[in-house]
Design an enzyme around this catalytic site. Sequence first.
Site, short mmCIF file in Angstrom:
data_model
loop_
_atom_site.label_atom_id
_atom_site.label_comp_id
_atom_site.label_asym_id
_atom_site.label_seq_id
_atom_site.Cartn_x
_atom_site.Cartn_y
_atom_site.Cartn_z
N GLU A 78 49.42 34.09 35.51
CA GLU A 78 48.74 35.05 36.38
C GLU A 78 49.72 35.33 37.52
OE1 GLU A 78 47.64 37.16 38.44
OE2 GLU A 78 46.19 36.05 39.61
N GLU A 85 54.60 40.16 46.32
CA GLU A 85 54.49 38.70 46.26
C GLU A 85 54.18 38.20 44.84
OE1 GLU A 85 51.66 37.47 49.14
OE2 GLU A 85 53.06 37.69 50.81
#
Length: 323
Positions: A129, A138
Site C-alpha cells: 500500500e 510521500e
Amino acid sequence: MDSTPSTSADIDDMTSKDYYADSYAHFGIHEEMLKDTVRTGSYRNAIMNNPHLFKGKTVLDVGCGTGILSMFAAKAGAAHVVAIDMSNIIDQAQKIIDANGFSGRITMVKGKLEEATLPIQQFDIIISEWMGYFLLYESMLDTVLLARDRYLKPGGLIFPDNATMYIAAIEDQDYKEEKINFWDNVYGFDYSCIKDIAIREPLVDTVELKSVVTDPCTIKHIDLLTAKKEDLTFEVPFALRATRNDCKAQPCMRTRSWLGSTSRSNAHTKGSNSRLVLTRNTRTGSKQCSIPQVQSHSPMETPFLAVSRVPQTNATLETWTSQ
C-alpha cells in the site's frame, strides 16, 4: 522477526522526539488506514478473491505497517509471506501476526528494503500500500520498483499493478473564503501577504461532486510492472472542458476556481484530492492558471501542463504550472 533486534520496550520507551522522526509509529495513522474500508476492503477483495494466484506462492509485503495485507495473503493460501517495514510499528505487527496464528507463515523484517537482507531472494508476488495523496506525494513507489527489480521472479505479479492520475476543476467560493481570504483579516491584522503562498500551495481535502465543473482528464498512467523511477518525474499537457456556466449576474464577476486532482489504482479505489487555485471568468467559462497568467485558447477549453517533481529520496508532487 529478522533484521534489527527489537523488544517490547521499544514502543514503551519512545518519546515525542521518536514519534516525530518515525511518524508511522503512531497508532492513529494505522487506525485511519484500517478504518478506510474502501482502501482496505479493495486490497482484501483483490487478494482474497484470487486464491488461485496466491496458493503456494511466496509474497513480499513492502511497507507492511500492522501486517494486514500480509495476513490477507496468508489467508488466501500463500506459502510464505515476508513483510518489511522500517517503522517501529512492526514490533506491534509481530504481536498481531502471532496472535492470529500466522507466525509460521509470515516473517517480519525490520529495516529499509534497500539495506535489509531478506530470508527469501525471489518472490512470486509483491503487495504494497504505497500510494500517497495524489498518488505520488510521500509515496513508496520508488521502493516498490526497487523491490520489483531486486526480488520479483520473472512473470511475477504486483498488487496493485496499474495506477492512473486524473485532474479536474471545481468551483467552491466558500472554500476560497475559508482558505484564501481568511488571510485578509486575522484578529484584525493584515496577513494578506500569506495569500500568495496559500494560492500556490496544493491542498488535500474532500470535494463535493456538485463542485466539479469540468470533465475529468487523465494525465498519467503508471504500469508498475514496467515503470522506472525516472518516469515519476514528468510533464504532461492536458485540457479541461467546462461542463457548466457559473455566471449568475451581469456584469460578470471574476472569482476563483480550484484545480482538483485525484489518483486511483486498480486494487485501491480510495481517491485523494489536491487543489490549486485558478483564475476563472465565470461568464465565459474560460480558465487560466493564476501563476503565471495565460490566455484562454477558447471560451470552454484551456491547455495546462501538469508537473510532477520527484526528489531522489521521496516521491513528492510539488507544483502545478501552466503551459
